[in-house]
Motif scaffolding. Structure first.
Motif, PDB file in Angstrom:
ATOM      1  N   MET A  96       0.858  -1.204   0.000  1.00 34.20           N
ATOM      2  CA  MET A  96       0.000   0.000   0.000  1.00 34.20           C
ATOM      3  C   MET A  96       0.893   1.252   0.000  1.00 34.20           C
ATOM      4  N   ASP A  97       0.628   2.185  -0.923  1.00 32.56           N
ATOM      5  CA  ASP A  97       1.364   3.443  -0.907  1.00 32.56           C
ATOM      6  C   ASP A  97       0.767   4.315   0.195  1.00 32.56           C
ATOM      7  N   ASN A  98       1.590   4.643   1.182  1.00 31.04           N
ATOM      8  CA  ASN A  98       1.054   5.409   2.320  1.00 31.04           C
ATOM      9  C   ASN A  98       1.161   6.920   2.122  1.00 31.04           C
ATOM     10  N   GLY A  99       1.628   7.343   0.934  1.00 34.64           N
ATOM     11  CA  GLY A  99       1.634   8.774   0.626  1.00 34.64           C
ATOM     12  C   GLY A  99       2.909   9.500   0.986  1.00 34.64           C
ATOM     13  N   TRP A 100       3.853   8.816   1.675  1.00 30.52           N
ATOM     14  CA  TRP A 100       5.031   9.536   2.160  1.00 30.52           C
ATOM     15  C   TRP A 100       5.951  10.007   1.036  1.00 30.52           C
ATOM     16  N   ASN A 101       6.057   9.211  -0.043  1.00 30.22           N
ATOM     17  CA  ASN A 101       6.927   9.661  -1.151  1.00 30.22           C
ATOM     18  C   ASN A 101       6.442  10.982  -1.728  1.00 30.22           C
ATOM     19  N   ASP A 102       5.139  11.052  -2.015  1.00 36.74           N
ATOM     20  CA  ASP A 102       4.604  12.288  -2.605  1.00 36.74           C
ATOM     21  C   ASP A 102       4.600  13.440  -1.606  1.00 36.74           C
ATOM     22  N   SER A 103       4.617  13.131  -0.332  1.00 34.74           N
ATOM     23  CA  SER A 103       4.534  14.188   0.694  1.00 34.74           C
ATOM     24  C   SER A 103       5.908  14.610   1.221  1.00 34.74           C
ATOM     25  N   ALA A 104       6.969  13.989   0.698  1.00 34.04           N
ATOM     26  CA  ALA A 104       8.296  14.198   1.300  1.00 34.04           C
ATOM     27  C   ALA A 104       8.708  15.674   1.295  1.00 34.04           C
ATOM     28  N   ARG A 105       8.523  16.359   0.154  1.00 34.59           N
ATOM     29  CA  ARG A 105       8.950  17.767   0.062  1.00 34.59           C
ATOM     30  C   ARG A 105       8.213  18.628   1.087  1.00 34.59           C
ATOM     31  N   ALA A 106       6.892  18.438   1.141  1.00 38.12           N
ATOM     32  CA  ALA A 106       6.100  19.235   2.091  1.00 38.12           C
ATOM     33  C   ALA A 106       6.520  18.918   3.528  1.00 38.12           C
ATOM     34  N   TRP A 107       6.805  17.649   3.811  1.00 46.35           N
ATOM     35  CA  TRP A 107       7.229  17.254   5.161  1.00 46.35           C
ATOM     36  C   TRP A 107       8.540  17.931   5.545  1.00 46.35           C
ATOM     37  N   ILE A 108       9.494  17.934   4.622  1.00 48.98           N
ATOM     38  CA  ILE A 108      10.795  18.557   4.892  1.00 48.98           C
ATOM     39  C   ILE A 108      10.592  20.046   5.215  1.00 48.98           C
ATOM     40  N   ASP A 109       9.690  20.700   4.465  1.00 48.08           N
ATOM     41  CA  ASP A 109       9.427  22.124   4.705  1.00 48.08           C
ATOM     42  C   ASP A 109       8.763  22.347   6.066  1.00 48.08           C
ATOM     43  N   VAL A 110       7.806  21.483   6.399  1.00 49.15           N
ATOM     44  CA  VAL A 110       7.079  21.651   7.667  1.00 49.15           C
ATOM     45  C   VAL A 110       8.011  21.423   8.858  1.00 49.15           C
ATOM     46  N   ILE A 111       8.880  20.439   8.766  1.00 51.36           N
ATOM     47  CA  ILE A 111       9.761  20.100   9.893  1.00 51.36           C
ATOM     48  C   ILE A 111      10.874  21.130  10.069  1.00 51.36           C
ATOM     49  N   GLY A 112      11.406  21.630   8.957  1.00 47.97           N
ATOM     50  CA  GLY A 112      12.484  22.608   9.052  1.00 47.97           C
ATOM     51  C   GLY A 112      13.647  22.067   9.865  1.00 47.97           C
ATOM     52  N   GLU A 113      14.392  22.940  10.500  1.00 54.05           N
ATOM     53  CA  GLU A 113      15.524  22.467  11.311  1.00 54.05           C
ATOM     54  C   GLU A 113      15.115  22.296  12.771  1.00 54.05           C
ATOM     55  N   ASP A 114      14.080  23.011  13.218  1.00 53.40           N
ATOM     56  CA  ASP A 114      13.696  22.975  14.636  1.00 53.40           C
ATOM     57  C   ASP A 114      12.508  22.071  14.930  1.00 53.40           C
ATOM     58  N   GLY A 115      11.935  21.463  13.900  1.00 52.01           N
ATOM     59  CA  GLY A 115      10.759  20.634  14.126  1.00 52.01           C
ATOM     60  C   GLY A 115       9.479  21.440  14.062  1.00 52.01           C
ATOM     61  N   ASP A 116       8.368  20.745  13.905  1.00 51.93           N
ATOM     62  CA  ASP A 116       7.069  21.425  13.863  1.00 51.93           C
ATOM     63  C   ASP A 116       6.631  21.780  15.294  1.00 51.93           C
ATOM     64  N   TRP A 117       5.456  22.343  15.426  1.00 51.98           N
ATOM     65  CA  TRP A 117       4.968  22.834  16.725  1.00 51.98           C
ATOM     66  C   TRP A 117       5.006  21.736  17.791  1.00 51.98           C
ATOM     67  N   GLY A 118       4.491  20.572  17.449  1.00 51.34           N
ATOM     68  CA  GLY A 118       4.402  19.486  18.428  1.00 51.34           C
ATOM     69  C   GLY A 118       5.773  19.015  18.897  1.00 51.34           C
ATOM     70  N   ARG A 119       6.722  18.971  17.983  1.00 48.03           N
ATOM     71  CA  ARG A 119       8.072  18.552  18.360  1.00 48.03           C
ATOM     72  C   ARG A 119       8.750  19.630  19.205  1.00 48.03           C
ATOM     73  N   LYS A 120       8.590  20.877  18.745  1.00 49.92           N
ATOM     74  CA  LYS A 120       9.272  21.995  19.405  1.00 49.92           C
ATOM     75  C   LYS A 120       8.748  22.245  20.824  1.00 49.92           C
ATOM     76  N   TYR A 121       7.423  22.233  20.976  1.00 45.67           N
ATOM     77  CA  TYR A 121       6.853  22.637  22.263  1.00 45.67           C
ATOM     78  C   TYR A 121       6.408  21.473  23.155  1.00 45.67           C
ATOM     79  N   VAL A 122       6.316  20.266  22.578  1.00 48.52           N
ATOM     80  CA  VAL A 122       5.800  19.167  23.395  1.00 48.52           C
ATOM     81  C   VAL A 122       6.790  18.000  23.495  1.00 48.52           C
ATOM     82  N   LEU A 123       7.299  17.503  22.379  1.00 51.54           N
ATOM     83  CA  LEU A 123       7.962  16.197  22.410  1.00 51.54           C
ATOM     84  C   LEU A 123       9.478  16.220  22.517  1.00 51.54           C
ATOM     85  N   ASP A 124      10.127  17.202  21.895  1.00 46.38           N
ATOM     86  CA  ASP A 124      11.602  17.151  21.874  1.00 46.38           C
ATOM     87  C   ASP A 124      12.190  17.106  23.285  1.00 46.38           C
TER      88      ASP A 124
END
Ligand SMILES: C[S@@+](CC[C@H](N)C(=O)[O-])C[C@H]1O[C@@H](n2cnc3c(N)ncnc32)[C@H](O)[C@@H]1O
Length: 236
Positions: free
Chosen positions: A1-29
């Motif tokens: 099953m294609d889970n969509g990650w290949n097509d979403s890779a560019r957008a994911w890289i942009d969302v994560i950036g170097e510091d992580g998204d909101w949840g990583r930055k303020y909750v999980l890291d």
């Protein structure tokens, strides 16, 4: 099953950036790094490492890391940002690592993306040395059961968090900020039974609240915590 990650890779890289998204930055890291620091691993595997941010954080602390992910475009980016790192295009269900070869396995918001959870947990156990640890950040099961309802408004304007079909395991299509993927809703009992069935021992469990931020999103995350963090030990 294609889970969509290949097509979403560019957008994911942009969302994560170097510091992580909101949840990583303020909750999980912070809790994830605190756990990793307390364990002082020499060699760690990041299961579903994406573009490698957590590997880079561990490497900057002196940990030797291996990052695996089946999404080639994300591994390409991980190698580009950390050329001396060890990154491999492979799924968690069949790892190329030797038995008992790592002190720590990290699954940072990746277990929800893995179709065959049982095979992945067996592989985690195999590659961990006895006494090694599996550190997990995951979406709360009540959260994956909330798609597509989630936050709704009552007629009086108040907000409610709506979940449904909690015990029914299922793929869940989800989309945000240019990312469109399918991950898995599983009740918490599926994860716990799988981990206990592999002989892991639970050492730490937390439902971390946002820290250092006080906006509407933080309020929603306090009302219905998005994430959990668990540390399990391989007993033998
Ligand atoms: C939500 S992202 C998290 C990435 C990274 N751990 C982070 O926190 O930034 C989920 C990741 O799981 C990966 N993934 C999907 N299927 C997988 C599988 N079978 N085994 C390992 N990783 C998988 C995806 O490619 C994606 O990089």
């Amino acid at each position: 099953m294609d889970n969509g990650w290949n097509d979403s890779a560019r957008a994911w890289i942009d969302v994560i950036g170097e510091d992580g998204d909101w949840g990583r930055k303020y909750v999980l890291d912070a809790p994830m790094l605190a756990q990793a620091d307390a364990l002082s691993p020499r060699r760690a595997l990041d299961l579903g490492c994406g573009e490698g941010r957590f590997c880079r954080l561990l490497a900057s602390r002196g940990v030797t890391t291996v990052g695996i992910d089946p999404t080639a475009a994300l591994i390409d980016e991980a190698r580009r940002r950390h050329p001396e790192g060890d990154y491999r295009v492979e799924g968690a269900e069949a790892l190329s690592l030797d038995d008992a070869s790592v002190d720590l396995v990290v699954a940072y918001l990746s277990l929800i993306d893995i179709a065959n959870l049982g095979a992945a947990l067996r592989e985690c156990r195999r590659v961990l040395r006895p006494g090694g640890h599996l550190l997990i950040a995951n979406l709360q099961a009540f959260n994956t059961a909330a798609v597509p309802l989630g936050w709704t408004r009552e007629p009086d304007g108040s907000r409610r968090f709506c979940i449904d079909h909690y015990l029914h395991e299922r793929p869940v299509e989800t989309a945000w900020r240019g990312i469109r993927i399918t991950n898995w809703h599983r009740p918490l009992s599926t994860y716990m039974a799988g981990l206990l069935g592999e002989g892991f021992v639970l050492e730490h469990f937390a439902e971390p609240a946002p820290q250092g931020v006080d906006d509407d999103k933080a309020d929603r995350y306090r009302r219905a915590p998005n994430f959990l963090v668990m540390r399990w030990r391989k007993a033998s």
